[in-house]
Design an enzyme around this catalytic site. Structure first.
Site, PDB file in Angstrom:
ATOM      1  CG  MET A  27      56.668 -54.645  32.417  1.00 45.61           C
ATOM      2  SD  MET A  27      54.849 -54.868  32.424  1.00 45.61           S
ATOM      3  CE  MET A  27      54.922 -56.700  31.311  1.00 45.61           C
ATOM      4  CD  GLU A 168      61.992 -61.875  40.189  1.00 41.66           C
ATOM      5  OE1 GLU A 168      60.803 -61.573  40.485  1.00 41.66           O
ATOM      6  OE2 GLU A 168      63.017 -61.369  40.858  1.00 41.66           O
ATOM      7  CE1 TYR A 170      66.784 -62.987  33.727  1.00 45.74           C
ATOM      8  CE2 TYR A 170      65.682 -61.845  35.577  1.00 45.74           C
ATOM      9  CZ  TYR A 170      65.809 -62.309  34.435  1.00 45.74           C
ATOM     10  OH  TYR A 170      64.541 -62.247  33.769  1.00 45.74           O
ATOM     11  NE  ARG A 218      61.560 -57.668  42.160  1.00 45.80           N
ATOM     12  CZ  ARG A 218      61.431 -57.501  40.719  1.00 45.80           C
ATOM     13  NH1 ARG A 218      61.999 -56.510  40.009  1.00 45.80           N
ATOM     14  NH2 ARG A 218      60.366 -58.606  40.312  1.00 45.80           N
ATOM     15  CG  HIS A 256      62.528 -65.931  35.172  1.00 47.40           C
ATOM     16  ND1 HIS A 256      61.424 -65.395  35.751  1.00 47.40           N
ATOM     17  CD2 HIS A 256      63.447 -64.869  35.131  1.00 47.40           C
ATOM     18  CE1 HIS A 256      61.303 -64.029  35.373  1.00 47.40           C
ATOM     19  NE2 HIS A 256      62.687 -63.839  35.178  1.00 47.40           N
ATOM     20  CB  CYS A 343      46.010 -63.289  30.717  1.00 41.27           C
ATOM     21  SG  CYS A 343      46.386 -61.784  29.935  1.00 41.27           S
ATOM     22  CD  GLN A 345      45.687 -64.971  27.049  1.00 33.19           C
ATOM     23  OE1 GLN A 345      45.221 -64.712  25.614  1.00 33.19           O
ATOM     24  NE2 GLN A 345      44.766 -65.694  27.593  1.00 33.19           N
ATOM     25  CG  ASP A 411      25.070 -60.154  22.361  1.00 37.38           C
ATOM     26  OD1 ASP A 411      24.305 -61.287  22.215  1.00 37.38           O
ATOM     27  OD2 ASP A 411      26.136 -60.218  22.340  1.00 37.38           O
ATOM     28  CD  GLN A 419      32.618 -68.181  23.594  1.00 40.51           C
ATOM     29  OE1 GLN A 419      32.752 -68.638  24.381  1.00 40.51           O
ATOM     30  NE2 GLN A 419      31.893 -68.177  22.507  1.00 40.51           N
ATOM     31  CG  LEU A 682      37.107 -69.605  23.428  1.00 39.91           C
ATOM     32  CD1 LEU A 682      36.242 -69.785  24.587  1.00 39.91           C
ATOM     33  CD2 LEU A 682      36.156 -69.280  21.905  1.00 39.91           C
TER      34      LEU A 682
END
Length: 730
Positions: A27, A168, A170, A218, A256, A343, A345, A411, A419, A682
């Site tokens: 990655m 992928e 490429y 791959r 992709h 995620c 992110q 708390d 959250q 959030l």
């Protein structure tokens, strides 16, 4: 008793042995490019920590074999001896920790974000920026030689092998599939001619590096694009790859540009290992096979190996989240693993924003040379109160306690998580249960004094005995209620009430606000909810595979061309009629993750969620939400009524920091982190990063300073152009 015996079984490759069956898959992190200015010491430290954690085989991020193959300007390349030398520090660091490492050779082809992109044919990718130039026959041959030369240089730099990226979507994939290869020469036309390119690369690479060098290929086993490869073609190519000289075959899932999620958290755990199993059971190859995608815990990996799906398990992002995953598993401490939640992110999203990759649940990832949690000197140990047990507070409390401070976490809620306890209830985000489990265990291991069901005042903190030296406010946010007439009616609810299950929601729903929270609430309400939440501290079983395959139109037998069902996706009937509203004109969910936003939009549209942008809210009454819609700038607004039995407000947040001024006036050094510092969506990524970075230096921290990951030059440039584009769109 040995824990996970199959996962920790060595694998003999003949000329070398892997110490276990765990592969850290490739990655891109952004560390590959640091040699331009600082050498590759950061990359060395990053991979050394994973090797120290027990990974059997590491694969680097993609390195181009030539200039044309670079994904973007100044992306990493290996075509000269001068470029190879800096890699020696990486390979030596990994070898010193007992690991082995491959360099991935990646030519992006038409996926390149540069004006120099090349491809087998002059066809622009759906996700591309430029139309590539068509390679001439001599350029094809030169590219093959560049692959072999790059592998030879990798060997000189100390790598144990290379991975040739053939999946992928490429360049190599672009040669293999006829919808991207329209050539009529010796490199196009029949399938035999189209696969000549990857096979020649493998043959020439094997000649260049000799027999005692790992060559992993791959292979795209499931393209997930129209007119992709058939299973017969995949099987034939796998057999030819073995004959050409590969040592291992790795599984590639999806191009992709595919409109099917393959690694995001919506994908069930081990959701694609059946693809590898089909090749393994076919008898087409005898090489070791690697399976991949959404395998994030040792138990899942052990089950996959026990079923005989593959010989090796690739986990890339899980080793971002926890470099000691294997050590903890082998020692029977799986409950201490910081689980990857899928995620994207801070890893893939960062890559597509020209930012250095990291990890939402582990902000040390890729910052190993600068963010470390060193023990505090005995004379600097402090008593610290952390108020709020959401992601920011949990990170700050556990890191500070790990370093030797005496920490009390306070708390008013009856459970930790903040959250996270809302996020875990969103279909497709069940992995947040694991994050809560991890932090609950970290609180125990680090010795944090946890006080739940404990409302606290500034006076309590200022007059505590023994006294606190510092206070960290991680008190989060308060939902904002917009000034819309009728917003106080009984059928109007906050997203908190909905996600916490404190209110009943009708059949027809209008959601005001189309940021991440609005999309999450839409996802939550579009699904039926009949199951009970698991007991406190427990993790529910992962969602089943078959509904996922049907919803996204995946052929679970991999018989159809490209692995897509001829009848297309078959999403279930929506649980409610939902309309998602947004003030801004244009695409809804524009602020969602770069690599996952399209998944959320596609999934909700498939479930019948209506999306309306450019809405001005006039009032709410029993008939629904009265709005005026301006679809285009300068256009006259159109009055509409959105019928709704329930209206859900997801219109932003305000920082919750009512204790701050009184603590400050009382002379208490007080820090704000997470939502209390800055309310927005959030943002658990920012919250955990801020909490961890503050705690790493808290005994010397400057009050009022925000400690968070810096943006590099590339990220600033990207952000500038992104903001300019957004202004034009508005």
């Amino acid at each position: 008793m040995a824990h996970y015996p199959r996962l920790f079984e060595p694998l003999n490759l003949g000329f070398t042995t892997l110490r276990n069956r765990a592969v850290m898959g490739s990655m891109h992190t952004g560390l590959e490019e640091t040699s331009l200015f600082h050498g590759l010491e950061k990359m060395a430290a990053f991979y050394a920590e994973r090797a120290r954690g027990g990974v059997g085989l590491i694969v680097t991020g993609g390195i181009s074999p030539n200039d044309a193959g670079r994904g973007y300007p100044f992306a990493a390349k290996l075509s000269t001896a001068g470029e190879a030398r800096p890699h020696q520090v990486v390979t030596q660091a990994v070898h010193d920790e007992g690991g082995k490492i491959l360099m991935q050779i990646l030519h992006t082809g038409r996926y390149a974000y540069t004006p120099f992109a090349v491809a087998p044919s002059r066809l622009r990718a759906p996700i591309g920026w430029v139309t590539p130039a068509e390679l001439t026959s001599s350029q094809v041959e030169r590219t093959i030689a560049d692959y072999a030369r790059s592998a030879e240089l990798a060997k000189s730099a100390g790598y144990d092998g290379v991975e040739i990226m053939g999946s992928e979507g490429y360049l190599i994939n672009q040669f293999i599939v006829d919808h991207t290869n329209k050539r009529t020469d010796e490199w196009g036309g029949s399938y035999e001619k189209r696969i000549r390119f990857p096979l020649e690369i493998i043959r020439e690479t094997r000649k260049a590096v000799g027999p005692d060098f790992i060559l992993m290929y791959r292979l795209s086993m499931l393209d997930l694009v129209p007119r992709g490869s058939t299973w017969e073609e995949v099987s034939a190519l796998a057999s030819a790859v073995e004959d050409a000289g590969a040592t291992i075959i790795n599984t590639g899932i999806g191009w992709h540009e595919a409109r099917v999620p393959t690694i995001a958290t919506k994908v069930p755990r081990a959701g694609f290992t059946w693809v590898t199993r089909k090749l393994k059971q076919s008898g087409a190859v005898s090489l070791p096979l690697v399976t991949t995608n959404r395998i994030n815990m040792p138990g899942t990996a052990e089950d996959v190996l026990a079923r005989g799906d593959a010989d090796l398990i690739s986990m890339a992002r899980p080793f971002l989240a926890d470099p000691d995953l294997l050590v903890k598993a082998q020692q029977g401490r799986a409950d201490e693993i910081n689980t990857c939640i899928g995620c994207n992110q801070a890893c893939l999203d960062h890559t597509f924003q020209a930012r250095q990759a990291s990890c939402l649940v582990n902000p040390r990832a890729c910052y190993e040379t600068e963010l470390n949690f060193e023990p505090v000197r005995p004379d600097k140990r402090q008593r610290i109160a952390v108020v709020g047990s959401g992601p920011a507070g949990l990170a700050a409390a556990t890191v500070a306690a790990e370093r030797g401070h005496k920490v009390t976490l306070i708390d008013s809620a009856d459970r930790v998580g903040g959250q996270f306890n809302l996020a875990k209830r969103i279909p497709g985000k069940e992995e947040f249960y694991e994050t809560i489990r991890y932090f609950r265990r970290r609180l125990e291991v680090t010795g944090v004094d946890v006080k739940l069901n404990t409302p606290v005042t500034a006076s309590d903190l200022l007059n505590a005995a023994p006294a606190y030296d510092q206070v960290v406010l991680a008190t989060g946010i308060l939902p904002r209620t917009p000034p819309i007439p009728g917003a106080d009616l009984p059928h109007v609810h906050s997203y908190v009430d909905v996600l916490s299950g404190r209110t009943e929601v009708g059949r027809r729903v209008a959601i005001i606000g189309a940021g991440g929270i609005g999309f999450d609430v839409s996802e939550f309400l579009a699904h039926p909810h009949v199951e009970e939440e698991p007991p406190l501290g427990a993790v529910p079983p992962p969602p089943p595979l078959q509904p996922f395959l049907a919803e996204w139109g995946i052929d679970g037998a991999n018989e159809a061309r490209g692995g897509l069902q001829p009848g297309g996706p078959q999403p279930p009937a929506p649980a409610r009629e939902i309309t998602l509203l947004q003030r801004k004109r244009g695409k809804l969910g524009a602020t969602l993750g770069k690599t996952t936003g399209w998944i959320h939009r596609s999934g909700l549209k498939a479930r019948g969620v209506a999306m309306v942008g450019g809405a001005t809210y006039k009032r709410i009454d029993e008939a629904g939400v009265h709005i005026e819609v301006t679809a285009k700038k300068g256009q006259a607004p159109e009055a509409r009524v959105i019928p709704a039995d329930s209206v859900i407000i997801c219109a932003g947040q305000e920082p919750r920091r009512e204790l701050y001024e009184e603590l400050k006036a009382g002379g208490m050094p007080t820090h704000l982190i997470g939502g209390a510092e800055r309310a927005g969506e959030l943002d658990a990524k920012r919250a955990i990063d801020q909490g961890s970075r503050l705690a790493a230096v808290i005994e010397d921290a400057q009050v009022g300073k925000v400690y968070e990951a810096p943006l590099g030059l590339g990220a600033h440039v990207f952000k500038f152009f992104e903001e300019r584009q957004a202004k034009r769109a508005a």
